[in-house]
Design an enzyme around this catalytic site. Structure first.
Site, PDB file in Angstrom:
ATOM      1  N   PHE A  54       0.862  -1.189   0.000  1.00  0.00           N
ATOM      2  CA  PHE A  54       0.000   0.000   0.000  1.00  0.00           C
ATOM      3  C   PHE A  54       0.891   1.229   0.000  1.00  0.00           C
ATOM      4  O   PHE A  54       1.786   1.358   0.836  1.00  0.00           O
ATOM      5  CB  PHE A  54      -0.922   0.029   1.233  1.00  0.00           C
ATOM      6  CG  PHE A  54      -1.875   1.196   1.207  1.00  0.00           C
ATOM      7  CD1 PHE A  54      -3.110   1.093   0.603  1.00  0.00           C
ATOM      8  CD2 PHE A  54      -1.515   2.424   1.770  1.00  0.00           C
ATOM      9  CE1 PHE A  54      -3.990   2.182   0.542  1.00  0.00           C
ATOM     10  CE2 PHE A  54      -2.379   3.521   1.714  1.00  0.00           C
ATOM     11  CZ  PHE A  54      -3.618   3.392   1.106  1.00  0.00           C
ATOM     12  N   ASP A  98       9.259   2.664   1.218  1.00  0.00           N
ATOM     13  CA  ASP A  98       8.134   3.434   1.741  1.00  0.00           C
ATOM     14  C   ASP A  98       8.024   3.176   3.242  1.00  0.00           C
ATOM     15  O   ASP A  98       7.538   2.139   3.676  1.00  0.00           O
ATOM     16  CB  ASP A  98       6.845   3.012   1.011  1.00  0.00           C
ATOM     17  CG  ASP A  98       5.628   3.780   1.499  1.00  0.00           C
ATOM     18  OD1 ASP A  98       5.726   4.468   2.535  1.00  0.00           O
ATOM     19  OD2 ASP A  98       4.572   3.674   0.846  1.00  0.00           O
ATOM     20  N   LYS A 117       2.916  10.212   8.072  1.00  0.00           N
ATOM     21  CA  LYS A 117       2.196   9.919   9.322  1.00  0.00           C
ATOM     22  C   LYS A 117       2.684  10.749  10.507  1.00  0.00           C
ATOM     23  O   LYS A 117       2.443  11.932  10.554  1.00  0.00           O
ATOM     24  CB  LYS A 117       2.258   8.418   9.605  1.00  0.00           C
ATOM     25  CG  LYS A 117       1.515   7.615   8.520  1.00  0.00           C
ATOM     26  CD  LYS A 117       0.774   6.460   9.074  1.00  0.00           C
ATOM     27  CE  LYS A 117       0.166   5.578   8.010  1.00  0.00           C
ATOM     28  NZ  LYS A 117      -1.256   5.837   7.772  1.00  0.00           N
TER      29      LYS A 117
HETATM   30  N1  PLP Z   1       2.481   4.494   2.276  1.00  0.00           N
HETATM   31  C1  PLP Z   1       2.210   3.689   3.307  1.00  0.00           C
HETATM   32  C2  PLP Z   1       3.131   2.561   3.617  1.00  0.00           C
HETATM   33  C3  PLP Z   1       1.074   3.902   4.083  1.00  0.00           C
HETATM   34  O1  PLP Z   1       0.803   3.077   5.105  1.00  0.00           O
HETATM   35  C4  PLP Z   1       0.224   4.993   3.769  1.00  0.00           C
HETATM   36  C5  PLP Z   1      -1.003   5.246   4.550  1.00  0.00           C
HETATM   37  O2  PLP Z   1      -1.457   4.450   5.323  1.00  0.00           O
HETATM   38  C6  PLP Z   1       0.548   5.804   2.687  1.00  0.00           C
HETATM   39  C7  PLP Z   1       1.689   5.539   1.962  1.00  0.00           C
HETATM   40  C8  PLP Z   1      -0.331   6.961   2.319  1.00  0.00           C
HETATM   41  O3  PLP Z   1      -0.248   7.950   3.274  1.00  0.00           O
HETATM   42  P1  PLP Z   1      -1.346   9.115   3.365  1.00  0.00           P
HETATM   43  O4  PLP Z   1      -2.616   8.487   3.807  1.00  0.00           O
HETATM   44  O5  PLP Z   1      -0.768  10.093   4.344  1.00  0.00           O
HETATM   45  O6  PLP Z   1      -1.463   9.710   2.004  1.00  0.00           O
END
Ligand code: PLP
Length: 397
Positions: free
Chosen positions: A132, A217, A246
């Protein structure tokens, strides 16, 4: 104020959230309170944002002080807090050279993908099944879940997905058109699935061998969540682009991309953000980093996470398929859909999350007390004692 905010919100909200009927009014540390004064141990923590706890006094003071000085100032000008924060973020991983600041995790991923395409002149991105990375079109193209992707196709071309923790599949997928491989160290939304160290190191090596960039990520795993400041540290990973988000600014919106030497210097105007690197968010992020260090939160996460995991593993229930995680990023995979169990936890004063339809996910603030974690474990034990009848089938999106 309108008494029935639930009805009012229902009337006007976009509809994209599967909402929970809880009216949250206040938070402090690892706890939040609802409009009736009912207290909850918050293992949802704004989807893992409240790393240093809700309304940490040092973060509140930094925001208050900065709000009286200057709230907005684009990156076209210079600001002392931004300069200090950029230096601190780059220093999180030796070898990193620069940082791009934005406002969310998906924006960090979006930027990393663009930088990788720009630096390599190649279009392809290899991502993992169950990964994700966010919901904007580029990040969504790297995200795996078909329910998130399908309604918005065609997505950005050039993206492929390979099984996670499978080095052979990666060997096959990374070719002369690959700009980047993007992976999480622990897959969060995809079910709290820890990556294998040898696999992640091989991914990095393959990128080096084949002229692609390695994007990690760490939007969910970063800032101490898994027991190290960055989850990359568990395996000595040195990505070319590292995405953060986050909890980085104590609850204010912020995303960041750390940029390594293989990316090269980015030309002016190829990317940008109106709000990125605002003095307010930078002040909050500096205070957050200070708290993470002063309160040894990565170490605390490692210690509490180990005992919480073993406590949960000790629960004997036929409903549990597996308990897994790293630090205070913990998943309990059930043989059932988790929605009714989340509701039952809430009745017992515990807020938690899903990670896919069958995984209960706990992302508590790293300041949580051992007593609060024990309360969470006891509540989990109680709700798993006997199966709860599932209600009518509903979308898990
Ligand atoms: N990347 C990862 C690993 C995530 O867990 C998330 C959100 O849960 C995101 C990207 C996207 O972040 P945002 O919701 O701040 O756009």
């Amino acid at each position: 104020m309108h008494d029935d905010w639930i009805a009012l919100e229902e009337q006007h909200t976009s509809g994209v959230y599967a909402k929970i009927p809880l009216r949250v009014v206040r938070g402090a540390g690892a706890r939040v309170w609802d409009a009736q004064g009912q207290e909850y141990v918050d293992c949802a923590a704004g989807h893992g944002v409240a790393i240093v706890g809700h309304c940490h006094p040092q973060v509140v003071a930094a925001i208050r002080e900065q709000a009286e000085q200057l709230i907005t100032c684009s990156e076209m000008f210079y600001h002392a807090h931004r300069a200090a924060l950029q230096a601190e973020l780059v220093a999180l991983m030796p070898g990193m050279e620069r940082v791009f600041l934005c406002n969310s995790g998906t924006e960090a991923v979006e930027a990393a993908i663009k930088f990788a395409r720009l630096a390599t002149g190649r279009p392809g991105v290899v991502a993992a099944r169950n990964g994700f990375h966010g919901r904007t079109m580029g990040a969504l193209s790297a995200t795996w879940r078909p329910e998130y992707r399908r309604p918005f196709e065609p997505l950005v071309p050039g993206f492929t997905h390979v099984p996670y923790n499978d080095p052979a599949a990666l060997e096959e997928a990374v070719g002369p058109d690959t700009a980047a491989v993007i992976l999480e160290v622990v897959q969060g939304e995809g079910g709290v699935r820890p990556g294998d160290g040898a696999y992640l190191r091989r991914a990095q090596e393959l990128c080096r061998e084949r002229g692609a960039l390695f994007i990690v990520d760490e939007v969910q795993t970063g800032m101490g969540r898994t027991g190290r400041m960055l989850a990359c540290e568990h395996y000595g990973l040195q990505p070319d682009l590292l995405c953060l988000g986050k909890g980085i600014a104590g609850g204010l919106p912020m995303g960041a991309v750390l940029i390594g030497p293989r990316v090269g210097r980015l030309p002016h105007s190829v990317h940008g953000s109106t709000f990125g690197g605002s003095p307010l968010a930078c002040a909050a992020a500096l205070a957050t980093l200070r708290v993470i260090r002063e309160e040894s939160l990565p170490e605390r996460s490692a210690e509490l996470g180990t005992s919480f995991l073993s406590r949960l593993r000790g629960i004997s229930s036929p409903l549990v398929r597996e308990v897994r995680g790293r630090g205070l990023m913990v998943g309990v995979e059930l043989r059932r859909r988790v929605r009714p169990y989340l509701a039952a936890l809430m009745e017992r004063g515990v807020l938690a999350l899903r990670a896919g339809p069958t995984v209960l996910r706990f992302l508590p603030p790293l300041v949580i007390s051992p007593d609060d974690l024990e309360q969470v474990a006891r509540a989990v034990e109680e709700v798993l004692k006997s199966p709860i009848a599932e209600g009518p089938e509903e979308s898990d999106g």
